[in-house]
Design a protein around this motif. Structure first.
Motif, PDB file in Angstrom:
ATOM      1  N   GLN A 111       0.808  -1.402   0.002  1.00 31.27           N
ATOM      2  CA  GLN A 111       0.050   0.061  -0.023  1.00 31.27           C
ATOM      3  C   GLN A 111       0.779   1.448   0.119  1.00 31.27           C
ATOM      4  OE1 GLN A 111      -1.681  -1.083   3.874  1.00 31.27           O
ATOM      5  NE2 GLN A 111      -1.175   0.875   4.586  1.00 31.27           N
ATOM      6  N   VAL A 112       2.233   1.193   0.453  1.00 34.31           N
ATOM      7  CA  VAL A 112       2.683   2.433   0.497  1.00 34.31           C
ATOM      8  C   VAL A 112       3.244   3.032  -0.791  1.00 34.31           C
ATOM      9  CG1 VAL A 112       3.510   1.876   2.912  1.00 34.31           C
ATOM     10  CG2 VAL A 112       4.896   1.155   0.992  1.00 34.31           C
ATOM     11  N   ASP A 113       3.493   4.369  -1.015  1.00 34.25           N
ATOM     12  CA  ASP A 113       3.851   4.942  -2.067  1.00 34.25           C
ATOM     13  C   ASP A 113       5.550   5.393  -2.095  1.00 34.25           C
ATOM     14  OD1 ASP A 113       1.018   5.906  -3.015  1.00 34.25           O
ATOM     15  OD2 ASP A 113       1.061   6.656  -0.941  1.00 34.25           O
ATOM     16  N   ILE A 114       6.116   5.399  -1.024  1.00 33.44           N
ATOM     17  CA  ILE A 114       7.265   5.845  -0.899  1.00 33.44           C
ATOM     18  C   ILE A 114       7.981   4.833   0.378  1.00 33.44           C
ATOM     19  CG2 ILE A 114       9.204   7.388  -0.626  1.00 33.44           C
ATOM     20  CD1 ILE A 114       6.850   9.608  -1.167  1.00 33.44           C
ATOM     21  N   ILE A 115       9.354   4.490  -0.050  1.00 35.66           N
ATOM     22  CA  ILE A 115      10.089   3.655   1.120  1.00 35.66           C
ATOM     23  C   ILE A 115      11.371   4.326   1.085  1.00 35.66           C
ATOM     24  CG2 ILE A 115      11.291   1.530   1.568  1.00 35.66           C
ATOM     25  CD1 ILE A 115       9.210  -0.163   0.452  1.00 35.66           C
ATOM     26  N   ILE A 116      11.888   4.661   2.325  1.00 37.09           N
ATOM     27  CA  ILE A 116      13.007   5.409   2.622  1.00 37.09           C
ATOM     28  C   ILE A 116      13.862   4.559   3.681  1.00 37.09           C
ATOM     29  CG2 ILE A 116      13.884   7.553   3.169  1.00 37.09           C
ATOM     30  CD1 ILE A 116      11.338   8.824   2.526  1.00 37.09           C
ATOM     31  N   THR A 117      15.095   3.918   3.093  1.00 39.00           N
ATOM     32  CA  THR A 117      15.744   3.408   4.167  1.00 39.00           C
ATOM     33  C   THR A 117      16.794   4.231   5.163  1.00 39.00           C
ATOM     34  OG1 THR A 117      17.232   2.676   2.303  1.00 39.00           O
ATOM     35  CG2 THR A 117      15.432   1.197   2.871  1.00 39.00           C
ATOM     36  N   CYS A 118      16.853   4.113   6.265  1.00 43.35           N
ATOM     37  CA  CYS A 118      17.686   5.003   7.198  1.00 43.35           C
ATOM     38  C   CYS A 118      18.460   4.094   8.235  1.00 43.35           C
ATOM     39  CB  CYS A 118      16.915   6.094   7.812  1.00 43.35           C
ATOM     40  SG  CYS A 118      15.753   6.896   6.718  1.00 43.35           S
ATOM     41  N   THR A 119      18.803   2.866   7.612  1.00 43.48           N
ATOM     42  CA  THR A 119      19.382   1.859   8.772  1.00 43.48           C
ATOM     43  C   THR A 119      20.644   1.819   8.816  1.00 43.48           C
ATOM     44  OG1 THR A 119      19.195   0.092   7.501  1.00 43.48           O
ATOM     45  CG2 THR A 119      17.280   1.013   8.611  1.00 43.48           C
ATOM     46  N   GLY A 120      21.306   1.791   7.514  1.00 49.80           N
ATOM     47  CA  GLY A 120      22.951   1.402   7.545  1.00 49.80           C
ATOM     48  C   GLY A 120      23.165  -0.064   7.519  1.00 49.80           C
ATOM     49  N   ASN A 121      22.045  -0.841   7.320  1.00 46.14           N
ATOM     50  CA  ASN A 121      22.116  -2.222   7.375  1.00 46.14           C
ATOM     51  C   ASN A 121      22.051  -2.651   5.811  1.00 46.14           C
ATOM     52  OD1 ASN A 121      22.247  -4.986   7.804  1.00 46.14           O
ATOM     53  ND2 ASN A 121      20.511  -4.719   9.379  1.00 46.14           N
ATOM     54  N   LYS A 122      22.189  -4.060   5.642  1.00 44.92           N
ATOM     55  CA  LYS A 122      21.851  -4.358   4.414  1.00 44.92           C
ATOM     56  C   LYS A 122      20.665  -5.335   4.004  1.00 44.92           C
ATOM     57  CE  LYS A 122      24.455  -8.788   4.682  1.00 44.92           C
ATOM     58  NZ  LYS A 122      25.623  -9.696   4.173  1.00 44.92           N
ATOM     59  N   ASN A 123      20.322  -5.289   2.869  1.00 44.75           N
ATOM     60  CA  ASN A 123      19.069  -5.855   2.281  1.00 44.75           C
ATOM     61  C   ASN A 123      17.790  -5.574   3.241  1.00 44.75           C
ATOM     62  OD1 ASN A 123      20.600  -7.008   0.308  1.00 44.75           O
ATOM     63  ND2 ASN A 123      21.025  -8.928   1.610  1.00 44.75           N
ATOM     64  N   VAL A 124      17.563  -4.362   3.373  1.00 48.17           N
ATOM     65  CA  VAL A 124      16.360  -3.834   4.249  1.00 48.17           C
ATOM     66  C   VAL A 124      15.550  -3.870   3.294  1.00 48.17           C
ATOM     67  CG1 VAL A 124      15.664  -2.001   5.670  1.00 48.17           C
ATOM     68  CG2 VAL A 124      18.004  -2.511   5.637  1.00 48.17           C
ATOM     69  N   VAL A 125      15.335  -3.693   2.042  1.00 45.75           N
ATOM     70  CA  VAL A 125      14.470  -3.975   1.142  1.00 45.75           C
ATOM     71  C   VAL A 125      14.814  -5.049   0.062  1.00 45.75           C
ATOM     72  CG1 VAL A 125      12.697  -2.715  -0.547  1.00 45.75           C
ATOM     73  CG2 VAL A 125      13.668  -1.382   1.499  1.00 45.75           C
ATOM     74  N   THR A 126      14.079  -6.158   0.026  1.00 47.73           N
ATOM     75  CA  THR A 126      14.447  -7.463  -0.765  1.00 47.73           C
ATOM     76  C   THR A 126      13.772  -7.254  -1.711  1.00 47.73           C
ATOM     77  OG1 THR A 126      12.711  -8.636   0.033  1.00 47.73           O
ATOM     78  CG2 THR A 126      14.966  -8.526   1.600  1.00 47.73           C
ATOM     79  N   ARG A 127      14.230  -8.015  -2.998  1.00 43.32           N
ATOM     80  CA  ARG A 127      13.609  -8.288  -4.163  1.00 43.32           C
ATOM     81  C   ARG A 127      12.181  -8.728  -4.082  1.00 43.32           C
ATOM     82  NH1 ARG A 127      14.498  -9.626  -9.803  1.00 43.32           N
ATOM     83  NH2 ARG A 127      12.089  -9.890 -10.480  1.00 43.32           N
ATOM     84  N   ASP A 128      11.932  -9.583  -2.990  1.00 46.70           N
ATOM     85  CA  ASP A 128      10.540 -10.132  -2.779  1.00 46.70           C
ATOM     86  C   ASP A 128       9.659  -9.034  -2.543  1.00 46.70           C
ATOM     87  OD1 ASP A 128       8.490 -12.201  -2.262  1.00 46.70           O
ATOM     88  OD2 ASP A 128       8.953 -11.276  -0.192  1.00 46.70           O
TER      89      ASP A 128
END
Length: 275
Positions: A111-128
């Motif tokens: 449902q979201v329109d925008i995703i913004i990552t702010c973690t410093g981690n890896k693979n926070v947003v995956t292909r799935d």
């Protein structure tokens, strides 16, 4: 520049060759550049690249550290509906108390329109998760590294990349769905916007003083380890920038300083103080 966790890993393994200052976690970096700079540059970067209107948009901010806090404050102020993902219960509780709903990304991914990552981690947003985003969604990174969004998984034959303008790619799925990826997953505010010079001045001053401190320190003060800038220097950096605002600091009386157990000239807070 060395990635901060690597410094601590080298130190723990006894492989750090020289003393090092962790400037990123100094108060005058963390609490100003990470928070106030990102509060302004997130909007600047998104506007320059997409011309998106924020009012009513559903946005998920991954991470509620200083960067996430700044991004959330900016987007909330413009009328966006903001969700937060977090692994840390303390940061999650802060987000709740600031009026944000804390969710797992999979709960809102469709449902979201925008995703913004702010973690410093890896693979926070995956292909799935990218596969399940709706058409026209925007994905970008404000975190420390370019590993947060799994961009490599998008470079496959079934997906088409279309460069629509500088730093803006449409990733097109076989059914025609488009996801807007900014700066190929690199830092949005460094790639797509300007960074306010005033906050850069604070950070640069902190970095310069850290170098001067290491260079001038008497032999033996610093071992081959990672250190934070002494609090007195953090306070000095802040005081140098107060003149811009014509700010006048209150001075402690001798009696007040004695009551608090402080030197009248600082430092004014113990090392464990969180600001």
């Amino acid at each position: 520049f060395v990635f901060k966790p690597l410094l601590y890993q080298l130190s723990k393994a006894g492989k750090l060759c020289v003393p090092a200052m962790n400037v990123n976690d100094s108060v005058t970096k963390q609490k100003f550049d990470n928070l106030y700079c990102c509060r302004e540059s997130i909007l600047d970067g998104l506007k320059r690249t997409t011309d998106v209107m924020f009012g009513g948009k559903q946005v998920v901010i991954c991470g509620y550290g200083e960067v996430g806090k700044g991004c959330c404050a900016a987007l909330k102020a413009l009328g966006a509906i903001v969700y937060v993902t977090e692994i840390d219960p303390i940061c999650a509780l802060q987000a709740c108390m600031d009026g944000f709903r804390v969710v797992k990304l999979n709960e809102v991914i469709r449902q979201v329109d925008i995703i913004i990552t702010c973690t410093g981690n890896k693979n926070v947003v995956t292909r799935d998760q990218l596969d399940r985003m709706k058409n026209g969604s925007i994905v970008c990174n404000m975190g420390h590294s370019n590993t947060e969004i799994d961009v490599a998984s998008l470079r496959t034959p079934e997906l088409t990349w279309e460069r629509v303008r500088s730093q803006v790619d449409h990733v097109i799925w076989p059914d025609g769905k488009r996801v807007i990826l900014l700066a190929e997953g690199r830092l949005l505010n460094l790639s797509c916007s300007t960074v306010p010079t005033f906050v850069l001045s604070i950070t640069a001053t902190t970095q310069a003083l850290a170098l001067i401190e290491l260079y001038n320190a008497p032999e033996g003060r610093y071992k081959q380890d990672v250190y934070l800038l002494p609090k007195k220097m953090d306070e000095y950096v802040a005081s140098l920038h107060l003149t811009t605002f014509d700010a006048h600091l209150t001075e402690l009386t001798d009696d007040q300083a004695k009551y608090l157990g402080l030197n009248k000239n600082g430092p004014f807070k113990p090392n464990y103080y969180r600001y």
